[in-house]
Design a protein around this motif. Structure first.
Motif, PDB file in Angstrom:
ATOM      1  N   GLU A 192      -7.601   6.286 -18.669  1.00 46.60           N
ATOM      2  CA  GLU A 192      -6.674   6.402 -17.549  1.00 46.60           C
ATOM      3  C   GLU A 192      -7.444   6.102 -16.270  1.00 46.60           C
ATOM      4  O   GLU A 192      -8.478   6.723 -16.001  1.00 46.60           O
ATOM      5  CB  GLU A 192      -6.059   7.796 -17.491  1.00 46.60           C
ATOM      6  N   ILE A 193      -6.934   5.154 -15.491  1.00 45.89           N
ATOM      7  CA  ILE A 193      -7.679   4.618 -14.351  1.00 45.89           C
ATOM      8  C   ILE A 193      -6.791   4.630 -13.112  1.00 45.89           C
ATOM      9  O   ILE A 193      -5.633   4.202 -13.159  1.00 45.89           O
ATOM     10  CB  ILE A 193      -8.134   3.162 -14.642  1.00 45.89           C
ATOM     11  N   ASP A 194      -7.342   5.102 -12.003  1.00 44.69           N
ATOM     12  CA  ASP A 194      -6.629   5.020 -10.730  1.00 44.69           C
ATOM     13  C   ASP A 194      -6.444   3.566 -10.313  1.00 44.69           C
ATOM     14  O   ASP A 194      -7.360   2.746 -10.467  1.00 44.69           O
ATOM     15  CB  ASP A 194      -7.429   5.716  -9.618  1.00 44.69           C
ATOM     16  N   VAL A 195      -5.283   3.245  -9.757  1.00 45.65           N
ATOM     17  CA  VAL A 195      -5.048   1.949  -9.128  1.00 45.65           C
ATOM     18  C   VAL A 195      -5.074   2.151  -7.620  1.00 45.65           C
ATOM     19  O   VAL A 195      -4.401   3.041  -7.088  1.00 45.65           O
ATOM     20  CB  VAL A 195      -3.698   1.344  -9.562  1.00 45.65           C
ATOM     21  N   LEU A 196      -5.887   1.346  -6.933  1.00 40.43           N
ATOM     22  CA  LEU A 196      -6.053   1.443  -5.489  1.00 40.43           C
ATOM     23  C   LEU A 196      -5.307   0.298  -4.821  1.00 40.43           C
ATOM     24  O   LEU A 196      -5.491  -0.866  -5.183  1.00 40.43           O
ATOM     25  CB  LEU A 196      -7.538   1.391  -5.120  1.00 40.43           C
ATOM     26  N   VAL A 197      -4.462   0.619  -3.860  1.00 37.35           N
ATOM     27  CA  VAL A 197      -3.594  -0.375  -3.216  1.00 37.35           C
ATOM     28  C   VAL A 197      -3.982  -0.493  -1.747  1.00 37.35           C
ATOM     29  O   VAL A 197      -3.856   0.472  -0.984  1.00 37.35           O
ATOM     30  CB  VAL A 197      -2.112   0.020  -3.341  1.00 37.35           C
ATOM     31  N   ASP A 198      -4.475  -1.671  -1.367  1.00 42.15           N
ATOM     32  CA  ASP A 198      -4.887  -1.942   0.011  1.00 42.15           C
ATOM     33  C   ASP A 198      -3.847  -2.843   0.666  1.00 42.15           C
ATOM     34  O   ASP A 198      -3.820  -4.048   0.434  1.00 42.15           O
ATOM     35  CB  ASP A 198      -6.258  -2.623   0.011  1.00 42.15           C
ATOM     36  N   GLN A 199      -2.990  -2.251   1.491  1.00 44.59           N
ATOM     37  CA  GLN A 199      -1.911  -3.021   2.119  1.00 44.59           C
ATOM     38  C   GLN A 199      -2.416  -3.995   3.182  1.00 44.59           C
ATOM     39  O   GLN A 199      -1.643  -4.818   3.671  1.00 44.59           O
ATOM     40  CB  GLN A 199      -0.888  -2.068   2.732  1.00 44.59           C
ATOM     41  N   ARG A 200      -3.690  -3.916   3.510  1.00 38.52           N
ATOM     42  CA  ARG A 200      -4.264  -4.851   4.487  1.00 38.52           C
ATOM     43  C   ARG A 200      -5.024  -5.990   3.818  1.00 38.52           C
ATOM     44  O   ARG A 200      -5.648  -6.808   4.517  1.00 38.52           O
ATOM     45  CB  ARG A 200      -5.186  -4.081   5.444  1.00 38.52           C
ATOM     46  N   HIS A 201      -4.968  -6.050   2.494  1.00 43.13           N
ATOM     47  CA  HIS A 201      -5.656  -7.148   1.804  1.00 43.13           C
ATOM     48  C   HIS A 201      -4.976  -8.467   2.178  1.00 43.13           C
ATOM     49  O   HIS A 201      -3.760  -8.614   2.018  1.00 43.13           O
ATOM     50  CB  HIS A 201      -5.595  -6.933   0.291  1.00 43.13           C
ATOM     51  N   PRO A 202      -5.737  -9.466   2.657  1.00 45.50           N
ATOM     52  CA  PRO A 202      -5.114 -10.682   3.198  1.00 45.50           C
ATOM     53  C   PRO A 202      -4.421 -11.569   2.173  1.00 45.50           C
ATOM     54  O   PRO A 202      -3.545 -12.357   2.548  1.00 45.50           O
ATOM     55  CB  PRO A 202      -6.290 -11.420   3.848  1.00 45.50           C
ATOM     56  N   SER A 203      -4.776 -11.447   0.895  1.00 46.07           N
ATOM     57  CA  SER A 203      -4.134 -12.271  -0.135  1.00 46.07           C
ATOM     58  C   SER A 203      -3.125 -11.484  -0.949  1.00 46.07           C
ATOM     59  O   SER A 203      -1.995 -11.933  -1.159  1.00 46.07           O
ATOM     60  CB  SER A 203      -5.195 -12.879  -1.065  1.00 46.07           C
ATOM     61  N   LEU A 204      -3.516 -10.300  -1.416  1.00 49.30           N
ATOM     62  CA  LEU A 204      -2.616  -9.508  -2.246  1.00 49.30           C
ATOM     63  C   LEU A 204      -1.419  -9.009  -1.437  1.00 49.30           C
ATOM     64  O   LEU A 204      -0.335  -8.789  -1.985  1.00 49.30           O
ATOM     65  CB  LEU A 204      -3.374  -8.331  -2.858  1.00 49.30           C
ATOM     66  N   PHE A 205      -1.610  -8.812  -0.138  1.00 46.71           N
ATOM     67  CA  PHE A 205      -0.513  -8.482   0.774  1.00 46.71           C
ATOM     68  C   PHE A 205      -0.478  -9.533   1.877  1.00 46.71           C
ATOM     69  O   PHE A 205      -0.839  -9.268   3.022  1.00 46.71           O
ATOM     70  CB  PHE A 205      -0.694  -7.081   1.364  1.00 46.71           C
ATOM     71  N   ASP A 206      -0.051 -10.730   1.514  1.00 49.07           N
ATOM     72  CA  ASP A 206       0.050 -11.805   2.498  1.00 49.07           C
ATOM     73  C   ASP A 206       1.065 -11.465   3.581  1.00 49.07           C
ATOM     74  O   ASP A 206       0.954 -11.912   4.720  1.00 49.07           O
ATOM     75  CB  ASP A 206       0.451 -13.098   1.782  1.00 49.07           C
ATOM     76  N   HIS A 207       2.071 -10.666   3.256  1.00 48.89           N
ATOM     77  CA  HIS A 207       3.087 -10.241   4.223  1.00 48.89           C
ATOM     78  C   HIS A 207       3.544  -8.834   3.844  1.00 48.89           C
ATOM     79  O   HIS A 207       3.366  -8.405   2.703  1.00 48.89           O
ATOM     80  CB  HIS A 207       4.272 -11.215   4.233  1.00 48.89           C
ATOM     81  N   PRO A 208       4.112  -8.098   4.791  1.00 50.74           N
ATOM     82  CA  PRO A 208       4.519  -6.717   4.499  1.00 50.74           C
ATOM     83  C   PRO A 208       5.578  -6.660   3.401  1.00 50.74           C
ATOM     84  O   PRO A 208       6.482  -7.496   3.332  1.00 50.74           O
ATOM     85  CB  PRO A 208       5.098  -6.227   5.837  1.00 50.74           C
ATOM     86  N   LEU A 209       5.448  -5.657   2.524  1.00 50.64           N
ATOM     87  CA  LEU A 209       6.391  -5.454   1.432  1.00 50.64           C
ATOM     88  C   LEU A 209       6.723  -3.972   1.348  1.00 50.64           C
ATOM     89  O   LEU A 209       5.919  -3.123   1.735  1.00 50.64           O
ATOM     90  CB  LEU A 209       5.783  -5.929   0.106  1.00 50.64           C
ATOM     91  N   ASP A 210       7.908  -3.655   0.792  1.00 47.38           N
ATOM     92  CA  ASP A 210       8.294  -2.251   0.656  1.00 47.38           C
ATOM     93  C   ASP A 210       7.971  -1.695  -0.726  1.00 47.38           C
ATOM     94  O   ASP A 210       8.456  -0.635  -1.105  1.00 47.38           O
ATOM     95  CB  ASP A 210       9.783  -2.072   0.973  1.00 47.38           C
ATOM     96  N   HIS A 211       7.132  -2.426  -1.484  1.00 49.41           N
ATOM     97  CA  HIS A 211       6.754  -2.002  -2.827  1.00 49.41           C
ATOM     98  C   HIS A 211       5.414  -2.645  -3.175  1.00 49.41           C
ATOM     99  O   HIS A 211       4.944  -3.532  -2.457  1.00 49.41           O
ATOM    100  CB  HIS A 211       7.822  -2.412  -3.844  1.00 49.41           C
ATOM    101  N   PRO A 267      21.063  -6.810   1.966  1.00 47.60           N
ATOM    102  CA  PRO A 267      21.748  -5.510   2.086  1.00 47.60           C
ATOM    103  C   PRO A 267      21.844  -4.765   0.755  1.00 47.60           C
ATOM    104  O   PRO A 267      21.724  -3.533   0.710  1.00 47.60           O
ATOM    105  CB  PRO A 267      23.131  -5.892   2.626  1.00 47.60           C
ATOM    106  N   VAL A 268      22.062  -5.518  -0.341  1.00 49.33           N
ATOM    107  CA  VAL A 268      22.103  -4.894  -1.665  1.00 49.33           C
ATOM    108  C   VAL A 268      20.722  -4.364  -2.017  1.00 49.33           C
ATOM    109  O   VAL A 268      20.575  -3.246  -2.535  1.00 49.33           O
ATOM    110  CB  VAL A 268      22.594  -5.896  -2.726  1.00 49.33           C
ATOM    111  N   TRP A 269      19.691  -5.160  -1.736  1.00 56.81           N
ATOM    112  CA  TRP A 269      18.306  -4.729  -1.967  1.00 56.81           C
ATOM    113  C   TRP A 269      18.028  -3.415  -1.249  1.00 56.81           C
ATOM    114  O   TRP A 269      17.460  -2.479  -1.826  1.00 56.81           O
ATOM    115  CB  TRP A 269      17.349  -5.811  -1.483  1.00 56.81           C
ATOM    116  N   ALA A 270      18.441  -3.331   0.017  1.00 56.97           N
ATOM    117  CA  ALA A 270      18.186  -2.124   0.810  1.00 56.97           C
ATOM    118  C   ALA A 270      18.860  -0.904   0.188  1.00 56.97           C
ATOM    119  O   ALA A 270      18.266   0.184   0.124  1.00 56.97           O
ATOM    120  CB  ALA A 270      18.663  -2.333   2.245  1.00 56.97           C
ATOM    121  N   ARG A 271      20.077  -1.075  -0.298  1.00 54.16           N
ATOM    122  CA  ARG A 271      20.783   0.047  -0.922  1.00 54.16           C
ATOM    123  C   ARG A 271      20.099   0.465  -2.219  1.00 54.16           C
ATOM    124  O   ARG A 271      19.936   1.666  -2.498  1.00 54.16           O
ATOM    125  CB  ARG A 271      22.239  -0.327  -1.182  1.00 54.16           C
ATOM    126  N   VAL A 272      19.707  -0.517  -3.028  1.00 53.93           N
ATOM    127  CA  VAL A 272      19.029  -0.224  -4.294  1.00 53.93           C
ATOM    128  C   VAL A 272      17.719   0.504  -4.042  1.00 53.93           C
ATOM    129  O   VAL A 272      17.397   1.503  -4.705  1.00 53.93           O
ATOM    130  CB  VAL A 272      18.790  -1.524  -5.080  1.00 53.93           C
TER     131      VAL A 272
END
Length: 345
Positions: free
Chosen positions: A228-247, A163-168
């Motif tokens: 300066e380089i773009d960072v690409l974030v693939d939320q479906r990557h099976p290892s880097l996103f093993d489970h859903p995250l809010d960040h 709950p504290v995490w959610a508020r932060v």
């Protein structure tokens, strides 16, 4: 006279995936934990010889265990210790504050015919307290593979009730003009990366698989002597996103630090990723990386008399989310190339 031998670590089974915050069993690399005397621990490690992310390398790196795989073992160890021996409940959310990894021996990382079993020793060297309750720990850790020291890591983590995490998180997102997080959120129009996936050939970054590339277009700022380089974030990557995250997780940011360093070594010093070895890397995480904001890695050469070092600042809309560093050495004598005098590319 009798003597008592310390109990041996088991490498027969994996620890419960929930104890290291993984969804897939294939992403769990710890097998056992023994507390010899608090705050000293021994942890069993089992490294996969073949993995779609950690084994995706070209050149000599393909013959060794990935340093970022060792980082993941250290990260899982910190969480396992917290749950098993610091009595941190599973209703807590964890924050990775800072971490520094040093490779002790490349030979120890060599993949052999033997199973990838190792032993990780960890010591809690500091505790963060609030109202007499432990809310974070600092660890010093050392990993042995095949009986030889492979890597060491200093790490700081902390935790808070959900709950504290959610508020932060809600308060922080509102300050950035963002709505409350929802699953599958993507970069907003005007806040997205400049380039799509596929901008770089994977081999330039020491990879074979496109999906494991996490950086995009490069723009050089000649006056500041950086990239300066773009960072690409693939939320479906099976290892880097093993489970859903809010960040954006630390694993993605560490990979961005590595690939940004490899690209800078290539563009600024004519070095091939095939010939570079990581000596050390680390990061301080200063704020949450939002999944719906554009992330930029700014890479600056760092003084390193024995190799090639780079500072990597990861920012979103001008605000730092992490300060990284990575140092390489090389198997060849590089040819230094002239830097462009200005402009973008």
């Amino acid at each position: 006279m009798t003597s008592t031998l310390p109990p041996r670590l088991s490498h027969s089974t994996l620890v419960p995936r929930e104890h290291v915050h993984r969804d897939a069993l294939s992403e769990v690399y710890l097998t056992d934990i023994i507390c010899d005397r608090y705050p000293n621990f021994r942890v069993g490690v089992h490294l996969p010889k073949s993995h779609s992310y950690y084994s995706d390398h070209v050149g000599p790196a393909a013959l060794r265990y990935d340093p970022l795989l060792l980082l993941e073992c250290f990260r899982q160890t910190s969480i396992l210790i917290a749950h098993r021996h610091v009595n941190v409940g599973f209703d807590q959310s964890f924050i990775f504050n800072t971490g520094d990894v040093t490779i002790v021996s490349d030979d120890a990382l060599t993949i052999t015919d033997a199973p990838g079993n190792g032993e990780l020793s960890a010591v809690i060297v500091d505790e963060k307290l609030r109202d007499g309750e432990i809310i974070g720990i600092s660890l010093e850790m050392r990993l042995q593979l095949g009986g030889s020291a492979a890597a060491i890591m200093d790490m700081v983590i902390q935790w808070m009730p959900r709950p504290v995490w959610a508020r932060v998180r809600t308060k922080g997102r509102r300050a950035l003009g963002l709505d409350e997080y929802r699953h599958g959120i993507a970069p907003q129009p005007g806040r997205a990366p400049r380039t799509d996936r596929g901008f770089h050939a994977p081999e330039t970054l020491g990879r074979r698989i496109d999906r494991n590339v996490v950086i995009g277009e490069v723009r050089e700022n000649a006056s500041a002597a950086n990239l300066e380089i773009d960072v690409l974030v693939d939320q479906r990557h099976p290892s880097l996103f093993d489970h859903p995250l809010d960040h954006i997780p630390g694993a993605v940011l560490f990979e961005a630090i590595r690939q940004s360093g490899l690209l800078a070594a290539h563009d600024l010093f004519g070095l091939s990723a095939r010939r570079l070895r990581i000596r050390s890397f680390g990061a301080d995480f200063t704020r949450f990386g939002e999944l719906d904001l554009h992330t930029v890695a700014t890479v600056t050469p760092d003084d390193d008399p024995t190799g090639y070092g780079f500072r990597v600042d990861l920012t979103q809309e001008g605000q730092q989310i992490a300060g990284g560093r990575i140092h390489f050495d090389t198997l060849i004598t590089p040819r230094r190339i002239a830097r462009p005098t200005g402009g973008s590319r």
